[in-house]
Design an enzyme around this catalytic site. Structure first.
Site, mmCIF file in Angstrom:
data_model
loop_
_atom_site.group_PDB
_atom_site.id
_atom_site.type_symbol
_atom_site.label_atom_id
_atom_site.label_comp_id
_atom_site.label_asym_id
_atom_site.label_seq_id
_atom_site.Cartn_x
_atom_site.Cartn_y
_atom_site.Cartn_z
ATOM 1 N N HIS A 190 0.801 -1.223 0.000
ATOM 2 C CA HIS A 190 0.000 0.000 0.000
ATOM 3 C C HIS A 190 0.832 1.269 0.000
ATOM 4 C CE1 HIS A 190 -3.279 -2.817 0.546
ATOM 5 N NE2 HIS A 190 -3.886 -1.921 -0.201
ATOM 6 N N GLU A 432 -11.063 -10.994 -5.564
ATOM 7 C CA GLU A 432 -9.661 -10.999 -5.108
ATOM 8 C C GLU A 432 -9.236 -12.375 -4.638
ATOM 9 O OE1 GLU A 432 -8.943 -7.105 -2.642
ATOM 10 O OE2 GLU A 432 -10.973 -7.795 -2.285
ATOM 11 N N ASP A 456 -4.500 -8.604 -4.843
ATOM 12 C CA ASP A 456 -4.684 -9.763 -3.975
ATOM 13 C C ASP A 456 -4.905 -11.040 -4.771
ATOM 14 O OD1 ASP A 456 -4.349 -8.907 -1.285
ATOM 15 O OD2 ASP A 456 -6.164 -7.722 -1.498
ATOM 16 N N CYS A 503 -9.536 -3.095 -10.623
ATOM 17 C CA CYS A 503 -8.983 -1.967 -9.880
ATOM 18 C C CYS A 503 -7.644 -2.309 -9.245
ATOM 19 C CB CYS A 503 -9.972 -1.479 -8.829
ATOM 20 S SG CYS A 503 -10.421 -2.766 -7.665
HETATM 21 C C1 PEP Z 1 -6.583 -5.464 -4.939
HETATM 22 O O1 PEP Z 1 -6.439 -6.356 -4.116
HETATM 23 O O2 PEP Z 1 -6.286 -5.583 -6.146
HETATM 24 C C2 PEP Z 1 -7.109 -4.153 -4.546
HETATM 25 C C3 PEP Z 1 -7.396 -3.238 -5.428
HETATM 26 O O3 PEP Z 1 -7.251 -3.921 -3.216
HETATM 27 P P1 PEP Z 1 -6.046 -3.514 -2.248
HETATM 28 O O4 PEP Z 1 -4.847 -3.229 -3.115
HETATM 29 O O5 PEP Z 1 -6.474 -2.333 -1.479
HETATM 30 O O6 PEP Z 1 -5.870 -4.745 -1.435
HETATM 31 MG MG MG Z 2 -7.236 -6.191 -2.102
#
Ligand code: PEP
Ligand code: MG
Length: 571
Positions: A190, A432, A456, A503
């Protein structure tokens, strides 16, 4: 002599500045007895006074940059320093037992921390955390050690750290922080994702950077290639200044595409949306011409504070985002806490595998008192534009049904209370977890849309931790196994006349985009800073040819074969 270090390119751009080390300082000390207790008490009082001056500065700075609620944390710290019930016993201990100030400070504060920590009361647990923080500062002042404090940076720097937590990253001041380099992490950690929304060049997973750099060393960060140079030669500085210039020129060139449609050479439209973490990211969304928000990571609203945000606070944030998008679709993801995103005040259990543990929708279904206010805030904000809601980390259809039932219950409650709620809210899920991708045809009958979270999905499919630089070679977005799952999800949704977005970071990846276009992905949601580049790329592609590329990619055996195929079609 320059020192060359290679890490993982996490955020585009080039930074050239002095190093600012964000590492835990050594606060060890000897517990020698003292002969002059008066001098030792005076030393302690001086350390308290210096700490107060520092904390007041930090507090004022935080109020200016981050708002009054963040500054309140430091008010609590200042109160600790003024508390005679804590300070007096420390001085008495020095006087009566002739122990030195660091020892007296540590022993007395330990007693308070143990008592507060053992209480079954969130407020008292927070006081224990305050005392820990304050003790660290006083101890550092007693030992003459400087504590790093990123919120006080007031000159151009490159931050060097073992890792940056999401809340560390959220506090970086873009005006001064030119870039950052960490030992650990991968492209989808993140902190890496946030560096892209802040448009701060970053290299992560360098393994050794904190051992290679001293405070104040000159550092070049190349976020395009993952290269870092410590103590560069003057020729290298000039070469990278030129590279930085070219990077900015290209960005300016891309700006011309801001108001253009994303259409392939054979006339097929692709929707490009942006991912955001807070309403502060909205300016990037508008500047980069995104056609909507494909992922609003609401958990950042819950971070960097010491209690849950209220329903009203959340309502204001959601309303601001939805209203600013002026009728364009905003996909909001409900709280996805856990994994590498912690909330200290929630007191989550320590787990062996937090990425496989008590998190996201699992936690929200288990603690509806946290979930319901968020849903109510979202529903109330829905009348200000086009809102879609999606649930994170859904592993079973039952989880989706349960979450949706709570959402509909809250909708009914609000209606009964006379509050307006939009009738046009689509309810979807993140894909995910491989079990959900495998069962996409079943889900597609019940959800309104899918958003594939590849960050994920890749880690769970390949069993390769997205945070680990050691297994990053297994973290393969173009592995045909991943492509097949993506294909299956898209096809399942289309069969039921639903749509699929993506996403995860893969949606903005230059090598993946041609394949995803060919697979029929309906919406690409990415860091705002990647939108214009993706638009330029898609405008040069033929949908027809990409269909053929995608079909061939699915039949490949390895990532390398897929990459070669994309190169072939890019000629
Ligand atoms: C993902 O897992 O691709 C996602 C967009 O969520 P995060 O990156 O916040 O886990
Ligand atoms: Mg995720």
């Amino acid at each position: 002599m320059p020192n060359y270090i290679k890490g993982i390119a996490a955020s585009d751009g080039v930074a050239i500045a002095r190093a600012y080390l964000l590492v835990e300082p050594d606060l060890s000390f000897d517990n020698n007895k003292v002969s002059d207790v008066n001098a030792e008490v005076e030393k302690f009082q001086n350390a308290i006074n210096t700490s107060k001056i520092e904390l007041t500065k930090i507090r004022n700075n935080a109020e200016q940059n981050l708002g009054a609620d963040k500054a309140a944390i430091f008010d609590a710290h200042l109160l600790v320093l003024d508390d005679p019930e804590l300070i007096q016993p420390i001085e008495e201990k020095i006087n009566n037992e002739q122990v030195n100030a660091p020892t007296a400070l540590t022993e007395v504060t330990d007693q308070f921390i143990t008592i507060f920590d053992s209480m079954d009361n969130e407020y008292m647990k927070e006081r224990a955390a305050d005392i820990r923080d304050v003790r660290k500062r006083v101890l550092a002042n007693l030992l003459g050690v400087e504590l790093p404090n990123p919120s006080m940076i007031d000159e151009s720097v490159v931050i060097i750290g073992n890792d940056l937590t999401p809340s560390d990253t959220a506090q970086l001041n873009k005006e001064f922080v030119q870039g950052f380099v960490t030992n650990i992490g991968g492209r989808t950690s993140h902190s890496a994702i946030m560096s892209r929304s802040l448009e701060i060049p970053a290299v992560v997973g360098s393994k050794t950077i904190t051992d290679e750099v001293n405070q104040g060393d000159m550092v070049i960060v190349d976020g395009l290639t993952g290269e870092v140079i410590v103590d560069p030669t003057s020729d290298e500085v000039i070469a990278y200044e030129n590279k930085r210039e070219r990077f900015f020129e290209d960005k300016k060139e891309l700006q011309k595409l801001r108001d253009e449609e994303t259409v392939t050479v054979d006339g097929v439209h692709a929707e490009l949306a942006a991912n955001i973490g807070t309403p502060n990211d909205l300016s990037g969304v508008i500047e980069n011409g995104a056609e909507g928000i494909g992922l609003y990571r609401t958990e950042f609203l819950y971070m960097g504070r010491d209690q849950l945000p209220t329903e009203d606070e959340q309502f204001e944030a959601y309303k601001e985002v939805i209203q600013s998008m002026d009728g364009k679709r905003v996909v909001v993801r409900t709280l996805d806490i856990g994994g590498d995103k912690e909330l200290p005040y929630l007191d989550l259990p320590d787990e062996m595998n937090p990425f496989l543990g008590y998190r996201a929708i699992r936690l929200c279904l288990d603690q509806p008192e946290i979930f319901r206010p968020q849903l109510r805030a979202l529903l109330r904000a829905s009348v200000y534009g086009k809102l879609n809601i999606m649930f994170p980390m859904v592993a079973t259809i039952q989880e989706f049904r349960d979450a949706k039932a709570i959402l509909l219950e809250e909708k009914e409650n609000l209606t009964n209370e006379g509050v307006d709620v939009s009738d046009d809210i689509e309810i979807g899920i993140m894909v995910e977890i491989p079990s959900t991708a495998a069962l996409a045809d079943v889900f597609a009958k019940e959800v309104d849309f899918f958003s594939i979270g590849t960050n994920d999905l890749i880690q769970y499919t390949m069993a390769a931790d997205r945070m680990s630089e050691r297994v990053s070679y297994l973290y393969q977005p173009y592995n045909p196994a991943i492509l097949r799952l993506v294909k299956q999800v898209i096809e399942a949704s289309h069969k039921e006349n639903k749509w699929t977005g993506m996403c995860g970071e893969m949606a903005g990846d230059e090598t993946a985009i041609p394949i995803l276009l060919g697979l029929g992905l309906d919406e690409f949601s990415m860091s705002a800073s990647s939108v214009l580049k993706a638009r330029r790329q898609i405008k040069g592609l033929s949908k027809n040819e990409m269909n053929e590329l995608a079909e061939r990619a699915i039949d490949c055996a390895t990532t390398e074969e897929v990459e070669a195929l994309v190169r072939e079609y890019s000629k």
